[in-house]
Design a protein around this motif. Structure first.
Motif, PDB file in Angstrom:
ATOM      1  N   ASP A   1      -4.410  -9.491  -9.304  1.00 28.27           N
ATOM      2  CA  ASP A   1      -4.814 -10.564  -8.214  1.00 28.27           C
ATOM      3  C   ASP A   1      -4.403 -11.928  -8.736  1.00 28.27           C
ATOM      4  O   ASP A   1      -4.379 -12.288  -9.752  1.00 28.27           O
ATOM      5  CB  ASP A   1      -6.455 -10.485  -8.215  1.00 28.27           C
TER       6      ASP A   1
ATOM      7  N   PRO B   1       0.293  -5.914 -10.229  1.00 27.90           N
ATOM      8  CA  PRO B   1      -0.893  -5.393  -9.662  1.00 27.90           C
ATOM      9  C   PRO B   1      -1.743  -6.582  -9.703  1.00 27.90           C
ATOM     10  O   PRO B   1      -2.995  -6.217  -9.145  1.00 27.90           O
ATOM     11  CB  PRO B   1      -1.011  -4.224 -10.327  1.00 27.90           C
TER      12      PRO B   1
ATOM     13  N   MET C   1       4.399  -3.755   8.835  1.00 24.84           N
ATOM     14  CA  MET C   1       4.175  -4.433   7.543  1.00 24.84           C
ATOM     15  C   MET C   1       2.771  -3.910   7.016  1.00 24.84           C
ATOM     16  O   MET C   1       1.905  -3.345   7.655  1.00 24.84           O
ATOM     17  CB  MET C   1       3.740  -5.876   7.624  1.00 24.84           C
ATOM     18  N   ARG C   2       2.497  -4.020   5.712  1.00 24.87           N
ATOM     19  CA  ARG C   2       1.153  -3.784   5.118  1.00 24.87           C
ATOM     20  C   ARG C   2       0.585  -5.152   4.764  1.00 24.87           C
ATOM     21  O   ARG C   2       1.276  -6.012   4.704  1.00 24.87           O
ATOM     22  CB  ARG C   2       1.449  -2.859   3.633  1.00 24.87           C
ATOM     23  N   TRP C   3      -0.799  -5.065   4.454  1.00 29.64           N
ATOM     24  CA  TRP C   3      -1.405  -6.345   4.148  1.00 29.64           C
ATOM     25  C   TRP C   3      -2.584  -5.880   3.291  1.00 29.64           C
ATOM     26  O   TRP C   3      -3.029  -4.966   3.152  1.00 29.64           O
ATOM     27  CB  TRP C   3      -2.051  -7.053   5.320  1.00 29.64           C
ATOM     28  N   GLY C   4      -2.962  -6.995   2.435  1.00 29.35           N
ATOM     29  CA  GLY C   4      -4.249  -6.786   1.547  1.00 29.35           C
ATOM     30  C   GLY C   4      -3.922  -5.542   0.379  1.00 29.35           C
ATOM     31  O   GLY C   4      -2.850  -5.552  -0.037  1.00 29.35           O
ATOM     32  N   ARG C   5      -5.190  -4.899   0.311  1.00 31.26           N
ATOM     33  CA  ARG C   5      -4.759  -3.629  -0.740  1.00 31.26           C
ATOM     34  C   ARG C   5      -4.659  -2.428   0.146  1.00 31.26           C
ATOM     35  O   ARG C   5      -4.755  -1.352  -0.267  1.00 31.26           O
ATOM     36  CB  ARG C   5      -5.781  -3.721  -1.344  1.00 31.26           C
ATOM     37  N   GLY C   6      -4.301  -2.566   1.532  1.00 33.58           N
ATOM     38  CA  GLY C   6      -4.230  -1.257   2.450  1.00 33.58           C
ATOM     39  C   GLY C   6      -2.926  -0.655   2.290  1.00 33.58           C
ATOM     40  O   GLY C   6      -1.866  -1.150   2.182  1.00 33.58           O
ATOM     41  N   GLU C   7      -2.815   0.492   2.911  1.00 35.37           N
ATOM     42  CA  GLU C   7      -1.498   1.305   2.896  1.00 35.37           C
ATOM     43  C   GLU C   7      -1.226   1.436   4.584  1.00 35.37           C
ATOM     44  O   GLU C   7      -0.166   1.870   4.838  1.00 35.37           O
ATOM     45  CB  GLU C   7      -1.628   2.618   2.501  1.00 35.37           C
TER      46      GLU C   7
ATOM     47  N   TYR D   1       3.321 -12.808   5.247  1.00 35.62           N
ATOM     48  CA  TYR D   1       2.814 -11.814   4.336  1.00 35.62           C
ATOM     49  C   TYR D   1       3.844 -11.138   3.556  1.00 35.62           C
ATOM     50  O   TYR D   1       4.772 -10.492   3.995  1.00 35.62           O
ATOM     51  CB  TYR D   1       2.104 -10.528   5.232  1.00 35.62           C
TER      52      TYR D   1
ATOM     53  N   GLN E   1       6.384  -8.741   1.788  1.00 31.71           N
ATOM     54  CA  GLN E   1       6.507  -7.249   1.666  1.00 31.71           C
ATOM     55  C   GLN E   1       7.184  -6.857   0.571  1.00 31.71           C
ATOM     56  O   GLN E   1       7.052  -5.639  -0.007  1.00 31.71           O
ATOM     57  CB  GLN E   1       6.980  -6.620   3.051  1.00 31.71           C
TER      58      GLN E   1
ATOM     59  N   ASP F   1       8.879  -3.220  -3.400  1.00 35.09           N
ATOM     60  CA  ASP F   1       7.731  -3.466  -2.539  1.00 35.09           C
ATOM     61  C   ASP F   1       6.688  -3.959  -3.146  1.00 35.09           C
ATOM     62  O   ASP F   1       6.443  -3.391  -4.519  1.00 35.09           O
ATOM     63  CB  ASP F   1       7.334  -2.025  -2.046  1.00 35.09           C
ATOM     64  N   VAL F   2       5.818  -4.756  -2.736  1.00 32.54           N
ATOM     65  CA  VAL F   2       4.801  -5.414  -3.591  1.00 32.54           C
ATOM     66  C   VAL F   2       3.591  -4.840  -3.034  1.00 32.54           C
ATOM     67  O   VAL F   2       3.338  -4.448  -1.934  1.00 32.54           O
ATOM     68  CB  VAL F   2       4.469  -7.202  -3.040  1.00 32.54           C
ATOM     69  N   PHE F   3       2.500  -4.731  -4.282  1.00 35.46           N
ATOM     70  CA  PHE F   3       1.503  -4.191  -3.946  1.00 35.46           C
ATOM     71  C   PHE F   3       0.273  -4.681  -4.929  1.00 35.46           C
ATOM     72  O   PHE F   3       0.527  -4.670  -6.106  1.00 35.46           O
ATOM     73  CB  PHE F   3       1.032  -2.682  -3.819  1.00 35.46           C
ATOM     74  N   PRO F   4      -0.825  -5.380  -4.677  1.00 30.47           N
ATOM     75  CA  PRO F   4      -1.266  -5.699  -3.238  1.00 30.47           C
ATOM     76  C   PRO F   4      -0.387  -6.848  -2.540  1.00 30.47           C
ATOM     77  O   PRO F   4       0.610  -7.178  -3.097  1.00 30.47           O
ATOM     78  CB  PRO F   4      -2.661  -6.449  -3.479  1.00 30.47           C
ATOM     79  N   VAL F   5      -0.493  -6.880  -1.211  1.00 30.44           N
ATOM     80  CA  VAL F   5       0.223  -7.740  -0.446  1.00 30.44           C
ATOM     81  C   VAL F   5      -0.219  -9.361  -0.550  1.00 30.44           C
ATOM     82  O   VAL F   5      -1.340  -9.571  -0.687  1.00 30.44           O
ATOM     83  CB  VAL F   5       0.366  -7.528   0.873  1.00 30.44           C
TER      84      VAL F   5
ATOM     85  N   PRO G   1      -4.660 -10.473  -3.453  1.00 29.22           N
ATOM     86  CA  PRO G   1      -4.157 -10.105  -2.019  1.00 29.22           C
ATOM     87  C   PRO G   1      -4.722 -11.046  -1.009  1.00 29.22           C
ATOM     88  O   PRO G   1      -5.758 -11.626  -1.271  1.00 29.22           O
ATOM     89  CB  PRO G   1      -4.926  -8.465  -1.934  1.00 29.22           C
ATOM     90  N   ASN G   2      -4.052 -10.783   0.098  1.00 33.60           N
ATOM     91  CA  ASN G   2      -4.534 -11.790   1.410  1.00 33.60           C
ATOM     92  C   ASN G   2      -5.783 -11.323   1.603  1.00 33.60           C
ATOM     93  O   ASN G   2      -6.134 -10.274   1.788  1.00 33.60           O
ATOM     94  CB  ASN G   2      -3.507 -11.516   2.440  1.00 33.60           C
TER      95      ASN G   2
END
Lengths: 740, 299
Positions: B57, B55, A141-147, B151, B153, B159-163, B93-94
Motif C-alpha cells: 500500500d 503489492p 478496468m479493475r479497481w482497489g483490491r478487487g478482481e 485508475y 491498470q 498488470d498492477v495489483f492493487p490498483v 489501493p484507491n
C-alpha cells in the motif's frame, strides 16, 4: 405479477458506451430470464452518465414447474441396460419409471422427474452477478483490491423484486435498495421500492433525467429555443447531441458568448475547436448564414447564479483554444505551401513506399495524366497535386488532423492560387465516408483520383491489403471513393490502363523491365491515337499473358507473375467495391457478375450495361431468350466436356439440313452485326434489342432440330450453331452468370 | 449527505498549493518534495510510477516541476510553458470514495460546486514510455480541463495489483481558473497583500525566455546525442547490477535529453520512433526489475 428493478450505479461511464451497454444489459437480463423459464410482460432500460437500469415488468413469483422426461430401454431389456438407465436418471428402482407403449417399438421405460419452479428471487440472485461478471465493455478496468471488471468502479447495485431487495453479492459489493441522484443537486441516497418509485424520486429530488431519449429531446429543444430567443440559429450536430446526452444527468443549456474577432478564422476551425475540445454547439446568424459569436454549452447543473459563472468560464476556455488556433492560422500563413511541401520529405508515407514527398511526385504525375480525361488542365492539376499534402506540416493540421486538405485550401487561396487549385487541395481527400459528397470540379477529380489510386496501387504492391474486418489504412474506403468519383462524374477511364501505369511509375521493383517496356510501347501507341482504349487494354492483357508464358518457359522470373496477379487482384478489389455500390443502388448481384465477366474495366460502361441488361431481362423477349441461351449453354457444356473441345467458330452453311438452322444462323449474323454496331456506339439497350430478335429463330430451332444428330458432321455443325448463340449473347454479358 | 460547500478562494498560487498539500496530508498521504530530476510529467516521479507496482500500500502527494522543452514559448504565450508545476496524488489501493475525496479537494481551493459545472469526461491515460496505461477521465470545470484522474491498470507492461488511483492537477491552469486570470504570468505567486508581492512572471518569466532559447536555439545536439548514449548504457548497466532505482533515474535522464533533441527539430519521424523505443526499453526494464524485487521483498 410483480416487477424487478435492477440498477448498476457506477462512476462516470464514457458517453459513447452508454447506449450499447443499456441495450446489452436489457438483452442479457431478458435472455437469462427466458433461459430460466420465466415469462414476463416487458422490459424497459435506461442509461446515463452514472447508471444502467432495467425494469422487467409482469414477472411471476417463481418459474414454471417443469417435467423432465428421460427415455429408457425396452421393457424386458437386459439387466445391465436397465441398471445404466436407473443410474443415469437417478432412480433407485425400476418401479419408479413409467412404462409407455409405442406401436412400432413396443413398451419401454420412461423416467419422469418433476422439477419444481424456483422462486424468482433465487433466479435473479444467480443471474445478475453472472451478467455483471460477464458483461462486455469496449474497455474495462479493475479497481482497489478487487478482481471484478467494470467500465469504471461500480459503486452500488440496486436490485428490488416485488418491493423487496434481492440479496446477492458481487465481489464484496452487496445488493441493496438504495440509489443516488445528481451528485450536487440531489445526491440522496434514496431508498427505492419499485420502478415507479425509482423514476419519481430520481426525477424530482434526485435531479436526474433518467431516459436517454428524454434527455436528448430536452437538450435539443432547449438549445433551439435558447438560440431562437436571441434571434440565432443552432448549427445542428447529431453526433454531438448524442454525446452530450451521455454527459449530463440534469442537462441545462447555456448560451455563451465569444469575442467576435475570432470569426475571422475559418469556420471549420471554429466549429471543430468547439466540437472536439469543448463539446459546444456552434450558432449561426440566420440572416447571413455565417457563424455568430456565440456557442451553446450543455451543463450538468442548475447553477445557483443562473449559469453566469459557467458561461463566463466556458467562454474563457474557448478564447484560449481559439487563441491557439489563431496563432496557428497566422503562423501557417507566413510560410508558402511550397515551403511546407519541402518538409514532406522527412515524413514517411509508409516505410516501403517512401516519404510523403515521394507520394506527391507520383500523384502529381498521375494527376497530370488523368487531367485530360476529366476536362482539367494538366498544369493546373499538377500544381494542385504538388501543394495538396503541404498542410500536413502546418500547425493547424497538427492540432486538428481532421482539417487536412481544408486548411491547405484556405492557405492556397490566401497565397493567391487559382480557385481550381485551392478547391482541389481542399477536396482531394473526399469522399471521406459514405455520406460525404464527391468532388465534381475537374481538377479536384484528377487529384482526388490520383491520390487514391496511388495509395491503392502502392499498398497492393507491398502486399498490405485489407483482411476481414481489418483495414487500418482505409483502403476499402479509398477504392469505393474511386468508384464513386468515376461514376458520379461519369469519368471515362479504363482502370487497367490507369492502374497499371502507376505500377510501372512507382518503380516498384517487382515489375519486370521488359514487360514495362512492352506496356510503354502500347501506351505510346494509345497516346498517339493509334490504338483505341479497348485495343490497348487487350494488348496490355495479352502482354501480361505473354509475360506469364515467358515465365513458364523457364525464364525464372516470378516477379512479373506476381505483378500481374497483383494487378488482377486490385482490379477485383475495385470490382467488389463497384458491386457493393451497385447493390446498394438496388442492382441485381448476378447481373453485375455477368457484366464483370466480360473483363470490362470502364466503370461507367459497366454500369450502363448492367442497367440495360436489367431492363432487357425484365422484357418477355429477354426472359425467353435467356431460357434459350441456358438450353444452348447446357447442351454445349455437356457435349464440350464429352468431346473435350470447345465449339467456337462459324457453322458451315453447306451442312444446314433444316430451314430452322439456316434461319437461326442468318439471324445470328444479322443481329450480331447490329449488336456490334450498337455496342460501338455504347448503346447497350439497342444492342440487347438487336439480340432479342433472336428469340423466335432460337425457339424454332429448338422445337424442330435435333442437335445430337446421328451424322457426326451434322452434330458438330449444330453444336457450332449453339456456340454462336452463346457467342452472340456473350457480347453484351456473360449470361451463364445470370440466374434463371 | 449534506450539500457540499466550498472554502473561500486561496490568496495566491502558493496558497492553493499549500491547501492541496494539507488536504491530501489529512487523507493520509506522505507529502513528498519534488523529484530532483528533469521529468516531463509528475507521473514519472518514482513515487508514482514505481510505487504503483508491487503489492505494498502507498499514499503520497507532491508538487513536481515538469519540463517540456517543445512547449516553451519564450514567455510570450499566456497559456503555454516549457516549465510548469503539476500536483500529483497517488492512493494505492484507491479508496472507494476517491471521486468524493477529489471533489472535496476542489472545494478546498475555492471552487463552489453549486455554481460551477464539474464533469468527468472519458480520457484514458497512456504513457508508452513507461509501459503504463489506465482508465479514467479528464475533469472539466466549466469546460476547462483541471485534472487528470486515472485508475492505473498496467505499469512497466505489468498488470498492477492493487490498483492505484492517480490524480494530476495542472497547477497553473487550475490557478488561472480559480483567480480568473487570463495570463499565467499575472498569477499572484505569493499573497498580493504581502510586503513583497510576487507574480508568477516575477518568479519565472526570465527563466522561460532563457530556457526557450536553450531549447530551440542553443542546445548542442551532438553533445546531447552523446549524453543520450551515455545515459542509456549507464541505465542498462545499473539494471544488470540489479539496481532498478538508479537505472530508472538514468532512463529519466535519457528521456529528457531526447526531449531536448526533439525540441531542436533535429530528428526525423523515423529516428524519433527509434529514440522513443530506446527510452521505453530503459524505463520498462527498470520498472519490471523494481516490481520483481518488490514482490520478493513482500514475500
Amino acid at each position: 405479477m410483480a416487477d424487478l428493478l435492477l440498477e448498476l450505479f457506477s462512476e462516470e461511464i464514457p458517453a459513447r458506451m452508454q447506449a450499447k451497454a443499456e441495450a446489452d444489459l436489457k438483452a442479457a437480463l431478458e435472455k437469462g430470464l427466458a433461459e430460466a423459464g420465466v415469462e414476463f410482460e416487458r422490459a424497459v432500460a435506461l442509461s446515463g452518465p452514472r447508471r444502467l437500469a432495467v425494469c422487467v415488468e409482469g414477472l411471476p413469483a417463481k418459474s414454471a414447474d417443469v417435467k423432465e422426461e428421460k427415455k429408457g430401454p425396452k421393457v424386458g431389456a437386459p439387466e445391465k441396460a436397465v441398471e445404466g438407465f436407473l443410474r443415469g436418471a437417478g432412480l433407485t428402482s425400476i418401479d419408479e419409471a413409467e412404462v409407455r407403449s409405442d406401436p412400432k417399438k413396443g413398451d419401454f421405460y420412461v423416467a419422469v422427474r418433476e422439477v419444481p419452479g424456483r422462486p424468482l428471487q433465487d433466479i435473479v440472485a444467480e443471474l445478475v452477478p453472472e451478467i455483471v461478471r460477464g458483461f462486455h465493455w469496449p474497455k474495462s478496468m479493475r479497481w482497489g483490491r478487487g478482481e471484478l471488471r467494470w467500465v469504471r468502479p461500480l459503486q452500488r447495485v440496486l436490485c428490488v423484486f416485488d418491493g423487496k431487495v434481492v440479496d446477492f453479492e458481487i465481489d464484496s459489493l452487496k445488493s441493496g435498495n438504495q440509489t443516488e441522484g445528481h451528485r450536487i443537486m440531489g445526491r440522496g441516497p434514496f431508498e427505492i421500492t419499485s420502478f415507479e418509485d425509482y423514476k419519481r424520486v430520481l426525477e424530482s429530488d434526485g435531479c436526474v433525467v433518467l431516459s436517454r431519449e428524454d434527455r436528448r429531446l430536452l437538450i435539443d429543444e432547449q438549445a433551439h429555443v435558447t438560440c431562437l430567443e436571441k434571434g440565432l440559429e443552432l448549427v445542428e450536430d447529431k453526433g454531438l447531441l448524442d454525446e452530450v446526452t451521455g454527459l449530463a444527468e440534469w442537462p441545462v443549456v447555456i448560451l455563451g458568448e465569444m469575442d467576435p474577432d475570432f470569426l475571422t478564422l475559418p469556420s471549420e476551425v471554429i466549429q471543430l475547436s468547439m466540437r472536439t475540445h469543448q463539446k459546444y454547439f456552434a450558432v449561426r446568424d440566420p440572416k447571413t448564414g455565417d457563424l455568430a459569436p456565440n456557442f451553446v454549452v450543455v451543463a450538468n447543473i442548475e447553477a445557483a447564479d443562473g449559469g453566469e459563472a459557467i458561461a463566463a468560464g466556458n467562454s474563457r476556455v474557448l478564447s484560449a483554444r481559439l487563441d491557439d488556433a489563431r496563432f496557428f492560422w497566422d503562423n501557417d500563413r507566413k510560410m508558402p505551401l511550397e515551403e511546407m511541401a519541402k518538409k514532406l520529405s522527412t515524413i514517411d508515407f509508409k516505410k516501403e513506399l517512401g516519404t510523403i514527398a515521394d507520394k506527391v511526385e507520383r500523384v502529381a504525375a498521375l494527376a497530370r495524366e488523368l487531367a485530360p480525361k476529366v476536362g482539367a488542365e494538366p498544369d493546373v492539376a499538377e500544381r494542385a497535386a504538388r501543394l495538396a499534402k503541404a498542410d500536413l506540416v502546418s500547425g493547424m493540421v497538427g492540432e486538428f488532423p481532421e482539417l487536412q486538405g481544408v486548411m491547405g485550401g484556405y492557405y492556397a487561396r490566401e497565397q493567391g492560387e487559382a480557385d481550381a487549385v485551392a478547391t482541389a487541395i481542399a477536396e482531394h481527400y473526399k469522399p471521406v465516408g459514405a455520406s460525404d459528397d464527391v468532388p465534381s470540379e475537374p481538377v479536384s477529380i484528377a487529384v482526388a483520383l490520383a491520390d487514391k489510386l496511388d495509395t491503392l496501387v502502392g499498398f497492393w504492391a507491398i502486399d498490405e491489403k485489407p483482411t476481414g474486418s481489418k483495414d487500418p489504412f482505409a483502403l476499402r474506403r479509398a477504392a469505393l471513393g474511386v468508384v464513386r468519383i468515376i461514376l458520379e462524374n461519369e469519368v471515362r477511364v479504363g482502370l487497367q490502363t490507369t492502374v497499371i501505369r502507376p505500377f510501372a511509375r512507382a518503380g516498384v521493383r517487382i515489375v519486370l523491365q521488359r514487360a514495362v517496356e512492352r506496356q510503354d510501347k502500347i501506351q505510346e501507341l494509345f497516346d498517339a491515337g493509334v490504338l483505341t482504349e479497348n485495343q490497348a487494354n487487350r494488348l496490355l492483357l495479352e502482354s501480361i499473358e505473354q509475360a506469364n508464358q515467358e515465365r513458364d518457359l523457364a525464364l525464372g522470373d516470378e516477379a512479373w507473375a506476381k505483378t500481374s496477379v497483383v494487378i488482377q487482384d486490385l482490379l477485383a478489389f475495385f470490382a467488389d467495391r463497384l458491386k457493393q455500390y451497385l447493390r446498394d443502388a438496388g442492382a441485381r448481384h448476378d447481373l453485375i457478375d455477368a457484366v464483370f465477366a466480360l473483363g470490362e474495366d470502364d466503370l461507367v460502361l459497366i454500369v450502363k450495361r448492367v442497367e440495360a441488361l436489367g431492363a432487357f431481362l425484365e422484357s418477355d423477349d429477354g426472359a425467353n431468350l435467356l431460357a434459350g441461351y441456358k438450353r444452348a449453354a447446357n447442351i454445349l457444356k455437356a457435349e464440350e466436356k464429352k468431346d473435350g473441345k470447345a465449339y467456337d467458330g462459324a457453322p458451315d452453311p453447306k451442312l444446314f439440313e433444316q430451314e430452322e438452322e439456316r434461319a437461326l444462323a442468318e439471324a445470328i449474323t444479322e443481329s450480331v452485326a447490329a449488336a456490334e454496331a450498337a455496342l460501338q456506339a455504347e448503346d447497350f439497350e439497342k444492342a440487347m434489342g438487336a439480340l432479342s430478335s433472336l428469340r423466335p429463330p432460337v425457339d424454332a430451332f429448338f422445337d424442330a432440330v435435333t442437335v445430337n444428330a446421328e451424322r457426326p458432321e451434322l452434330r458438330q455443325n449444330r453444336l457450332l450453331i449453339l456456340g454462336s448463340i452463346r457467342d452472340a449473347l456473350h457480347r453484351v454479358a456473360d449470361f451463364s452468370k445470370v440466374a434463371a | 449527505m449534506t450539500a457540499p460547500t466550498a472554502r473561500e478562494k486561496p490568496a495566491s498560487f502558493q496558497d492553493l498549493i499549500l491547501r492541496l498539500q494539507s488536504y491530501w496530508a489529512a487523507q493520509g498521504c506522505a507529502i513528498l518534495q519534488p523529484y530532483d530530476m528533469e521529468v516531463g510529467a509528475g507521473t514519472l516521479h518514482p513515487a508514482t510510477v514505481l510505487r504503483a507496482l508491487g503489492p505494498k500500500d502507498w499514499r503520497a502527494a507532491y508538487v513536481q516541476p515538469s519540463r517540456r522543452p517543445a512547449d516553451a514559448r519564450y514567455g510570450e504565450n499566456p497559456n503555454r510553458l516549457g516549465h510548469y508545476y503539476q500536483f500529483q496524488v497517488i492512493l494505492k489501493p484507491n479508496p472507494a470514495n476517491l471521486q468524493d475525496l477529489y471533489l472535496n479537494s476542489l472545494y478546498e481551493i475555492g471552487i463552489d460546486p453549486m455554481v460551477h459545472d464539474i464533469r468527468f469526461v472519458e480520457d484514458d491515460w497512456e504513457n508508452p514510455t513507461v509501459g503504463a496505461w489506465g482508465l479514467g477521465w479528464e475533469v472539466w470545470c466549466d469546460g476547462m480541463e483541471v485534472s487528470q484522474y486515472t485508475y492505473f491498470q498496467q505499469v512497466g507492461g505489468l498488470d498492477v495489483f492493487p490498483v492505484s488511483g492517480e490524480l494530476t492537477y495542472g497547477l497553473e491552469r487550475l490557478a488561472m481558473y480559480v483567480f480568473g486570470v487570463d495570463n499565467v504570468y499575472n498569477l499572484p505567486f505569493n499573497d498580493p497583500a504581502s510586503e513583497v508581492p510576487l507574480s508568477y512572471g516575477d518568479v519565472f518569466l526570465q527563466n522561460e525566455r532563457e530556457q526557450s532559447a536553450f531549447n530551440f536555439e542553443l542546445a548542442d545536439v551532438d553533445m546531447l546525442q552523446t549524453w543520450f548514449t551515455g545515459c542509456e548504457s549507464q541505465s542498462k548497466a545499473l539494471r544488470e547490477a540489479g539496481k532498478p532505482l538508479p537505472a530508472y533515474d538514468f532512463a529519466l535522464k535519457a528521456s529528457h535529453v531526447f526531449n531536448l533533441i526533439d525540441a531542436r527539430g533535429a530528428i526525423s519521424p523515423t529516428e524519433r520512433q527509434a529514440f522513443i523505443g530506446r527510452v521505453r526499453d530503459l524505463a520498462r526494464g527498470a520498472a519490471e526489475l523494481w516490481a520483481k524485487q518488490e514482490e520478493e521483498r513482500a514475500a
